[in-house]
Write a protein that holds these residues in place. Structure first.
Motif, PDB file in Angstrom:
ATOM      1  N   VAL A  45       0.820  -1.211   0.000  1.00 46.81           N
ATOM      2  CA  VAL A  45       0.000   0.000   0.000  1.00 46.81           C
ATOM      3  C   VAL A  45       0.855   1.262   0.000  1.00 46.81           C
ATOM      4  CG1 VAL A  45      -1.733   1.279   1.323  1.00 46.81           C
ATOM      5  CG2 VAL A  45      -1.895  -1.189   1.127  1.00 46.81           C
ATOM      6  N   GLY A  46       2.032   1.212   0.601  1.00 44.35           N
ATOM      7  CA  GLY A  46       2.883   2.387   0.756  1.00 44.35           C
ATOM      8  C   GLY A  46       3.168   3.143  -0.521  1.00 44.35           C
ATOM      9  N   PRO A  47       3.662   2.497  -1.567  1.00 41.86           N
ATOM     10  CA  PRO A  47       3.958   3.231  -2.797  1.00 41.86           C
ATOM     11  C   PRO A  47       2.726   3.911  -3.399  1.00 41.86           C
ATOM     12  CG  PRO A  47       5.038   1.102  -2.843  1.00 41.86           C
ATOM     13  CD  PRO A  47       4.139   1.118  -1.641  1.00 41.86           C
ATOM     14  N   PHE A  48       1.570   3.265  -3.285  1.00 41.33           N
ATOM     15  CA  PHE A  48       0.339   3.864  -3.797  1.00 41.33           C
ATOM     16  C   PHE A  48       0.001   5.138  -3.025  1.00 41.33           C
ATOM     17  CE2 PHE A  48      -4.286   4.320  -3.477  1.00 41.33           C
ATOM     18  CZ  PHE A  48      -4.576   4.578  -4.806  1.00 41.33           C
ATOM     19  N   LEU A  49       0.138   5.097  -1.707  1.00 46.20           N
ATOM     20  CA  LEU A  49      -0.168   6.286  -0.906  1.00 46.20           C
ATOM     21  C   LEU A  49       0.806   7.420  -1.185  1.00 46.20           C
ATOM     22  CD1 LEU A  49      -1.199   4.757   2.531  1.00 46.20           C
ATOM     23  CD2 LEU A  49      -2.652   5.704   0.739  1.00 46.20           C
ATOM     24  N   VAL A  50       2.066   7.093  -1.422  1.00 45.96           N
ATOM     25  CA  VAL A  50       3.046   8.132  -1.760  1.00 45.96           C
ATOM     26  C   VAL A  50       2.669   8.794  -3.078  1.00 45.96           C
ATOM     27  CG1 VAL A  50       5.447   8.531  -2.432  1.00 45.96           C
ATOM     28  CG2 VAL A  50       4.928   7.126  -0.443  1.00 45.96           C
ATOM     29  N   LEU A  51       2.328   7.986  -4.077  1.00 47.98           N
ATOM     30  CA  LEU A  51       1.910   8.557  -5.370  1.00 47.98           C
ATOM     31  C   LEU A  51       0.642   9.382  -5.224  1.00 47.98           C
ATOM     32  CD1 LEU A  51       2.608   5.583  -7.785  1.00 47.98           C
ATOM     33  CD2 LEU A  51       3.872   7.727  -7.594  1.00 47.98           C
ATOM     34  N   LEU A  52      -0.282   8.909  -4.424  1.00 49.18           N
ATOM     35  CA  LEU A  52      -1.518   9.660  -4.189  1.00 49.18           C
ATOM     36  C   LEU A  52      -1.219  11.000  -3.528  1.00 49.18           C
ATOM     37  CD1 LEU A  52      -4.628   9.625  -4.300  1.00 49.18           C
ATOM     38  CD2 LEU A  52      -4.576   8.620  -2.020  1.00 49.18           C
ATOM     39  N   ALA A  53      -0.316  10.999  -2.557  1.00 47.58           N
ATOM     40  CA  ALA A  53       0.034  12.248  -1.866  1.00 47.58           C
ATOM     41  C   ALA A  53       0.725  13.225  -2.802  1.00 47.58           C
ATOM     42  CB  ALA A  53       0.928  11.944  -0.666  1.00 47.58           C
ATOM     43  N   VAL A  54       1.601  12.717  -3.661  1.00 50.71           N
ATOM     44  CA  VAL A  54       2.342  13.597  -4.565  1.00 50.71           C
ATOM     45  C   VAL A  54       1.434  14.153  -5.645  1.00 50.71           C
ATOM     46  CG1 VAL A  54       4.152  13.636  -6.325  1.00 50.71           C
ATOM     47  CG2 VAL A  54       4.573  12.533  -4.127  1.00 50.71           C
ATOM     48  N   PHE A  55       0.561  13.318  -6.184  1.00 56.70           N
ATOM     49  CA  PHE A  55      -0.222  13.715  -7.343  1.00 56.70           C
ATOM     50  C   PHE A  55      -1.679  14.073  -7.018  1.00 56.70           C
ATOM     51  CE2 PHE A  55       3.112  11.068  -9.351  1.00 56.70           C
ATOM     52  CZ  PHE A  55       3.710  12.094 -10.056  1.00 56.70           C
ATOM     53  N   SER A  56      -1.986  14.296  -5.745  1.00 60.70           N
ATOM     54  CA  SER A  56      -3.351  14.710  -5.423  1.00 60.70           C
ATOM     55  C   SER A  56      -3.565  16.132  -5.938  1.00 60.70           C
ATOM     56  CB  SER A  56      -3.590  14.649  -3.923  1.00 60.70           C
ATOM     57  OG  SER A  56      -2.775  15.572  -3.252  1.00 60.70           O
ATOM     58  N   GLY A  57      -4.666  16.337  -6.540  1.00 56.41           N
ATOM     59  CA  GLY A  57      -4.920  17.645  -7.144  1.00 56.41           C
ATOM     60  C   GLY A  57      -4.333  17.701  -8.528  1.00 56.41           C
ATOM     61  N   ARG A  58      -3.763  18.842  -8.881  1.00 51.39           N
ATOM     62  CA  ARG A  58      -3.188  19.027 -10.213  1.00 51.39           C
ATOM     63  C   ARG A  58      -1.841  18.339 -10.338  1.00 51.39           C
ATOM     64  NH1 ARG A  58      -3.235  25.223 -10.534  1.00 51.39           N
ATOM     65  NH2 ARG A  58      -3.606  25.058  -8.334  1.00 51.39           N
ATOM     66  N   LEU A  59      -1.471  17.997 -11.567  1.00 49.54           N
ATOM     67  CA  LEU A  59      -0.207  17.334 -11.837  1.00 49.54           C
ATOM     68  C   LEU A  59       0.862  18.315 -12.313  1.00 49.54           C
ATOM     69  CD1 LEU A  59      -1.476  14.107 -13.610  1.00 49.54           C
ATOM     70  CD2 LEU A  59      -0.744  14.383 -11.251  1.00 49.54           C
ATOM     71  N   ASP A  60       0.689  19.579 -12.000  1.00 45.35           N
ATOM     72  CA  ASP A  60       1.625  20.604 -12.425  1.00 45.35           C
ATOM     73  C   ASP A  60       2.801  20.660 -11.451  1.00 45.35           C
ATOM     74  OD1 ASP A  60       2.793  22.795 -13.605  1.00 45.35           O
ATOM     75  OD2 ASP A  60       1.376  24.244 -12.759  1.00 45.35           O
ATOM     76  N   ALA A  61       4.017  20.516 -11.956  1.00 48.64           N
ATOM     77  CA  ALA A  61       5.199  20.490 -11.098  1.00 48.64           C
ATOM     78  C   ALA A  61       5.396  21.818 -10.374  1.00 48.64           C
ATOM     79  CB  ALA A  61       6.433  20.146 -11.920  1.00 48.64           C
ATOM     80  N   ALA A  62       5.171  22.925 -11.049  1.00 51.58           N
ATOM     81  CA  ALA A  62       5.348  24.233 -10.421  1.00 51.58           C
ATOM     82  C   ALA A  62       4.353  24.404  -9.271  1.00 51.58           C
ATOM     83  CB  ALA A  62       5.183  25.345 -11.446  1.00 51.58           C
ATOM     84  N   ASP A  63       3.112  23.958  -9.482  1.00 54.98           N
ATOM     85  CA  ASP A  63       2.106  24.039  -8.428  1.00 54.98           C
ATOM     86  C   ASP A  63       2.507  23.170  -7.240  1.00 54.98           C
ATOM     87  OD1 ASP A  63      -0.495  24.755  -7.302  1.00 54.98           O
ATOM     88  OD2 ASP A  63      -0.990  22.644  -7.663  1.00 54.98           O
ATOM     89  N   PHE A  64       3.052  21.994  -7.538  1.00 58.36           N
ATOM     90  CA  PHE A  64       3.487  21.112  -6.463  1.00 58.36           C
ATOM     91  C   PHE A  64       4.608  21.749  -5.643  1.00 58.36           C
ATOM     92  CE2 PHE A  64       6.095  17.514  -4.913  1.00 58.36           C
ATOM     93  CZ  PHE A  64       5.164  16.989  -4.029  1.00 58.36           C
ATOM     94  N   LEU A  65       5.561  22.381  -6.313  1.00 59.25           N
ATOM     95  CA  LEU A  65       6.639  23.052  -5.592  1.00 59.25           C
ATOM     96  C   LEU A  65       6.110  24.212  -4.760  1.00 59.25           C
ATOM     97  CD1 LEU A  65       9.426  23.008  -8.324  1.00 59.25           C
ATOM     98  CD2 LEU A  65       9.246  21.572  -6.281  1.00 59.25           C
ATOM     99  N   ASP A  66       5.107  24.920  -5.277  1.00 60.06           N
ATOM    100  CA  ASP A  66       4.475  25.990  -4.491  1.00 60.06           C
ATOM    101  C   ASP A  66       3.802  25.410  -3.252  1.00 60.06           C
ATOM    102  OD1 ASP A  66       5.290  27.931  -6.257  1.00 60.06           O
ATOM    103  OD2 ASP A  66       3.387  27.961  -7.380  1.00 60.06           O
ATOM    104  N   ARG A  67       3.144  24.252  -3.414  1.00 63.79           N
ATOM    105  CA  ARG A  67       2.487  23.617  -2.271  1.00 63.79           C
ATOM    106  C   ARG A  67       3.496  23.184  -1.225  1.00 63.79           C
ATOM    107  NH1 ARG A  67      -0.802  19.156  -5.053  1.00 63.79           N
ATOM    108  NH2 ARG A  67      -0.911  18.387  -2.941  1.00 63.79           N
ATOM    109  N   ILE A  68       4.669  22.715  -1.658  1.00 66.79           N
ATOM    110  CA  ILE A  68       5.708  22.334  -0.683  1.00 66.79           C
ATOM    111  C   ILE A  68       6.179  23.565   0.063  1.00 66.79           C
ATOM    112  CG2 ILE A  68       8.098  21.523  -0.492  1.00 66.79           C
ATOM    113  CD1 ILE A  68       7.533  19.593  -2.767  1.00 66.79           C
TER     114      ILE A  68
END
Length: 76
Positions: A45-68
């Motif tokens: 289950v772990g890898p699936f949850l990591v992918l879900l956490a990373v890609f929840s919402g939009r798949l835009d890398a810039a948006d993800f970095l802003d969220r971090i």
């Protein structure tokens, strides 16, 4: 007492869900078998949850970095 290397092999095999064994599991206690089962579930289950956490919402890398940067990343 069981040697450390076969036990380590069983643990790594459980987490990686490879299904390999050094035939140590029949001699383990019920508590040890339960630990191995939990490790197998976490490994599956772990890898699936990591992918879900990373890609929840939009798949835009810039948006993800802003969220971090803003601390708005989904964590467990």
């Amino acid at each position: 007492d069981l040697p450390g290397i076969p036990l380590l092999f069983e643990v790594v095999s459980a987490v990686s869900t490879t299904g390999l064994s050094m035939d140590v599991t029949p001699s383990l206690s019920a508590a040890s078998l339960l630990v191995l089962m939990v490790l197998m579930l976490a490994g599956k289950v772990g890898p699936f949850l990591v992918l879900l956490a990373v890609f929840s919402g939009r798949l835009d890398a810039a948006d993800f970095l802003d969220r971090i940067r803003d601390g708005r990343v989904l964590t467990a």
